[in-house]
Design an enzyme around this catalytic site. Sequence first.
Site, PDB file in Angstrom:
ATOM      1  N   SER A  99       0.853  -1.150  -0.100  1.00 28.62           N
ATOM      2  CA  SER A  99       0.188  -0.087   0.220  1.00 28.62           C
ATOM      3  C   SER A  99       0.782   1.293   0.048  1.00 28.62           C
ATOM      4  O   SER A  99       0.133   2.409  -0.249  1.00 28.62           O
ATOM      5  CB  SER A  99      -0.881  -0.112   1.225  1.00 28.62           C
ATOM      6  OG  SER A  99      -2.169  -0.722   0.971  1.00 28.62           O
ATOM      7  N   LYS A 102       0.109   3.617  -2.740  1.00 33.21           N
ATOM      8  CA  LYS A 102      -0.969   4.695  -2.770  1.00 33.21           C
ATOM      9  C   LYS A 102      -0.089   6.167  -2.610  1.00 33.21           C
ATOM     10  O   LYS A 102      -1.042   6.864  -2.882  1.00 33.21           O
ATOM     11  CB  LYS A 102      -1.732   4.206  -1.368  1.00 33.21           C
ATOM     12  CG  LYS A 102      -3.045   2.949  -1.708  1.00 33.21           C
ATOM     13  CD  LYS A 102      -3.670   2.834  -0.389  1.00 33.21           C
ATOM     14  CE  LYS A 102      -4.754   1.436  -0.611  1.00 33.21           C
ATOM     15  NZ  LYS A 102      -4.116   0.525  -0.515  1.00 33.21           N
ATOM     16  N   SER A 157      -6.269   2.903   4.643  1.00 28.32           N
ATOM     17  CA  SER A 157      -5.739   2.232   3.226  1.00 28.32           C
ATOM     18  C   SER A 157      -6.795   1.446   2.361  1.00 28.32           C
ATOM     19  O   SER A 157      -6.535   0.392   1.985  1.00 28.32           O
ATOM     20  CB  SER A 157      -4.601   1.158   4.027  1.00 28.32           C
ATOM     21  OG  SER A 157      -3.668   0.784   2.686  1.00 28.32           O
TER      22      SER A 157
END
Length: 398
Positions: A99, A102, A157
Amino acid sequence: MVIRYLPRSSSVRTAALAAAALVLLPTPVAVAVEEPTPPKPGPAYSSNLLDRPGVQVRPNSGAPAVPRDVSALSWLVADARSGEVLAAHNAHRQLPPASTLKSLFALTALPRLDAVARHRVTQSELSEVGDGSSLVGVEAGRSYTVADLWRGVFLSSGNDAVHVLAKLNGGWQETVSQMRSKARALGAHDTHVVSPDGYDAAGQVSSAYDLAVFGRAGLADPQFARYCSTSLAKFPHGNWSYPIQNTNRLLTGADGVAPYPGLLGIKNGYTSHAGNTLISAAQRGGRTLVVSVMNPQAEGGYRVYEETRALLDWGFKAAGHVRPVGSLIPESERRGTAQGPTPGAESAAHSTAADGSFWTVVLSLAAGAAALVAGGVVVTRRRRSAQAQAHGVPGQEG
């Protein structure tokens, strides 16, 4: 004496008169012409150092030793303001980012989406969220502001929030294309994007170097910086809302992980394939550091936080006592105007050369005349030279 003016500008004519007036002085005159000191070049970085495996650091006397118990496959410590890399380990090793990717998604899509715009989510926008993904709780048929969805991305997330935002940004594949272009523009050439949410996908990789680049760029974006440093927020659910907490434990101090003083947040991640990954930034004494850590090998689900803590502590102590081993700033930006002349520079150079040759004639004539009347004019020129020295949380998916 009669001086016949040459067809030059008025400023040059004035200079000619001043030079000729030297002949009227009763004693020899020394005229010192100082050459300007050339601008100090920027620091020279050896990209070969960051390309090499293992720990790369260039300590000066008194520098603290790099922590030996950092088990991450790849990590990097850099000064966020200057972009100077203080130390790194396998900086360009390509690994799955989870993640932390991101962060690149946010750098790409944040400027393109209006935070106050409201959107009603459709089932099709959530249909391809990967199994086991981390979720914030976006539901089809409900209306959310773009800002709500971004908080879901940064704090929880949420892959569900990423899928909706990507749709608003032009679609999944369009967002992938944009993220790849953004990475290249930032000089992050180790990154290959397949899934914008960081969910494990064949061929999706990044590096500690690139993650630090994304973190540094994020701090420069006020929206990004605000979202990534938010510890707690409320997420809407119809007529009510529920609290969501940032999964970055260095920021919140959750689950027995002591919060790091001065932490500015950024992004953590975990997948079973990537292990734990983390981009962090902290500020202390007017200095901001960015640290990226990928896949610690030592046991413990929160090991990524403790290794980041150790690297931040080292970085604040080592700053000013180590020479940089590289830079997060693309080489083209570090070169600046050295890539070529600025507009108009060429014509200015021609003008300077012409005036310089005229000055040579005028000063020579004046010196000769002064020598006849008062014994000569001594023109001295001093030259100076400068030499540049090179000089996640276990179980969270996506």
